[in-house]
Design an enzyme around this catalytic site. Structure first.
Site, PDB file in Angstrom:
ATOM      1  N   LYS A 179       0.651  -1.107   0.080  1.00 45.31           N
ATOM      2  CA  LYS A 179       0.022   0.002   0.144  1.00 45.31           C
ATOM      3  C   LYS A 179       0.917   1.083   0.011  1.00 45.31           C
ATOM      4  O   LYS A 179       0.746   2.142  -0.562  1.00 45.31           O
ATOM      5  CB  LYS A 179      -1.044   0.124   1.266  1.00 45.31           C
ATOM      6  CG  LYS A 179      -2.125  -0.992   0.924  1.00 45.31           C
ATOM      7  CD  LYS A 179      -2.984  -1.222   2.241  1.00 45.31           C
ATOM      8  CE  LYS A 179      -3.953  -2.535   1.833  1.00 45.31           C
ATOM      9  NZ  LYS A 179      -4.644  -2.789   3.142  1.00 45.31           N
ATOM     10  N   GLN A 214      -4.897  -1.813   9.369  1.00 49.36           N
ATOM     11  CA  GLN A 214      -4.808  -3.079   8.636  1.00 49.36           C
ATOM     12  C   GLN A 214      -5.389  -3.945   9.716  1.00 49.36           C
ATOM     13  O   GLN A 214      -4.857  -4.117  11.003  1.00 49.36           O
ATOM     14  CB  GLN A 214      -3.126  -3.296   8.640  1.00 49.36           C
ATOM     15  CG  GLN A 214      -2.892  -4.560   7.732  1.00 49.36           C
ATOM     16  CD  GLN A 214      -3.611  -4.552   6.362  1.00 49.36           C
ATOM     17  OE1 GLN A 214      -3.407  -3.592   5.573  1.00 49.36           O
ATOM     18  NE2 GLN A 214      -4.343  -5.727   5.992  1.00 49.36           N
ATOM     19  N   ASP A 270     -11.286   2.657   3.928  1.00 47.23           N
ATOM     20  CA  ASP A 270     -11.683   1.190   3.535  1.00 47.23           C
ATOM     21  C   ASP A 270     -13.100   1.145   3.451  1.00 47.23           C
ATOM     22  O   ASP A 270     -13.717   0.041   2.967  1.00 47.23           O
ATOM     23  CB  ASP A 270     -11.232   0.419   4.764  1.00 47.23           C
ATOM     24  CG  ASP A 270     -10.008  -0.314   4.324  1.00 47.23           C
ATOM     25  OD1 ASP A 270      -9.567  -0.635   3.166  1.00 47.23           O
ATOM     26  OD2 ASP A 270      -9.400  -0.891   5.398  1.00 47.23           O
TER      27      ASP A 270
END
Ligand code: NDP
Length: 281
Positions: free
Chosen positions: A52, A96, A119
């Site tokens: 990422k 994460q 997200d």
């Protein structure tokens, strides 16, 4: 033989567009910023986080990485999220998953400001998606929708069968297809006659996590097949949830694994960060 929907090529095209847009924003003094938070030492998570960060650097998005020890408390993580929520350089926050067990994942995801929820997992953003007014869209289903669009697949009036009802893939992609006026059937482990359901579909979206469980013989002639599944078989081989070779004989278009949906997920994270930075203008 099915046309291959090339996720790598579509992702490269979208990333080039993001890069150009980020350069335009830079001229106005705005650099899109993504905070990436990793708690603990999970090897797969470490790989995802570094991918990422590299992807951000490649398109001119600023990424700020926070690597916290495995014994981090929920309060410490909440304090960091509070700080990032208030930081004007940060337009997207990504925590994460999975988190260590002393931390309540739901509490953390809900602490992220819905306006920085890169997200798209915050219940506020899930709700907005359901009513058809999305702010942030979860990255993998967002990537699926972009692939369908780029492949010229018109969803209006079509029968879409989604297999898998997770909060991160199956459910959101079903609502996204509904928003595009498809008739959607959402299947799961208790669905009766899955083969019969899949056989009705003009578009099949598989997000199950079971190697090749959707048989090629179930696919209707000319259907479009999107395979979200990533399953490791043996040491090195990755396969999807769809029996690829047999499905390719019947489908009009199909995504491969690897090289299909996979490359789109991080791309849409970049897109979400960019869109957030633009909203803040
Ligand atoms: P989950 O394990 O959260 O959900 C799996 C879903 O599949 C559940 O709804 C489950 O039903 C359903 N299911 C399981 N077995 C069957 C069966 N035999 N028949 C019908 N339905 C079944 O998985 P995710 O949604 O997180 O991921 C799905 C796949 O997509 C995985 O392979 C994952 O690795 C991949 N993935 C890929 C991404 C990418 O970037 N390409 C990103 C995210 C995921 P029930 O709810 O009844 O238990």
């Amino acid at each position: 033989m099915a046309k291959i929907i090339d996720g790598k090529a579509i992702a490269a095209k979208i990333r080039a567009e993001i890069s150009a847009e980020a350069a335009r924003l830079k001229e106005k003094g705005i650099v899109p910023g993504l905070a990436v938070v990793l708690v603990g030492e999970d090897p797969a998570s470490k790989v995802y986080v570094s991918m990422k960060e590299k992807a951000c650097a490649d398109v001119g998005i600023f990424s700020d990485e926070y690597k916290l020890p495995v014994e981090t408390t929920e309060e410490e993580l909440l304090a960091l999220i509070g700080k990032l929520n208030a930081d004007p350089k940060i337009h997207g926050i990504l925590v994460q998953l999975p988190l260590p067990k002393q931390i309540n994942t739901e509490r953390i995801l809900e602490a992220i400001s819905p306006e920085k929820d890169a997200d798209g997992f915050h219940p506020y953003n899930v709700g907005r998606l359901v009513i058809g007014k999305p702010l942030f869209q979860p990255c993998t289903p967002y990537g699926v929708m972009v692939m369908l669009k780029e492949a010229g697949v018109e969803l209006s009036g079509k029968e879409v069968v989604v297999v898998g009802r997770s909060n991160i893939v199956g459910k959101p992609v079903a609502f996204m297809c509904l928003q595009q006026n498809a008739t959607v059937t959402l299947c799961h482990s208790k669905t009766r006659d899955l083969a019969g359901k899949v056989a009705q579909a003009d578009v099949v979206i598989a997000a199950v996590g079971v190697p090749e469980m959707i048989k090629g013989s179930w696919i209707k002639e000319g259907a479009v097949v999107i395979d979200v599944g990533v399953n490791r078989v043996g040491e090195k081989k990755l396969v999807g949830d769809v029996e690829y070779a047999a499905a390719s004989e019947r489908a009009s278009a199909i995504t491969p694994v690897p090289g299909g949906v996979g490359p789109m997920t991080i791309t849409m994270l970049l897109q979400n960060t960019l869109e957030s930075a633009k909203r803040g203008l």
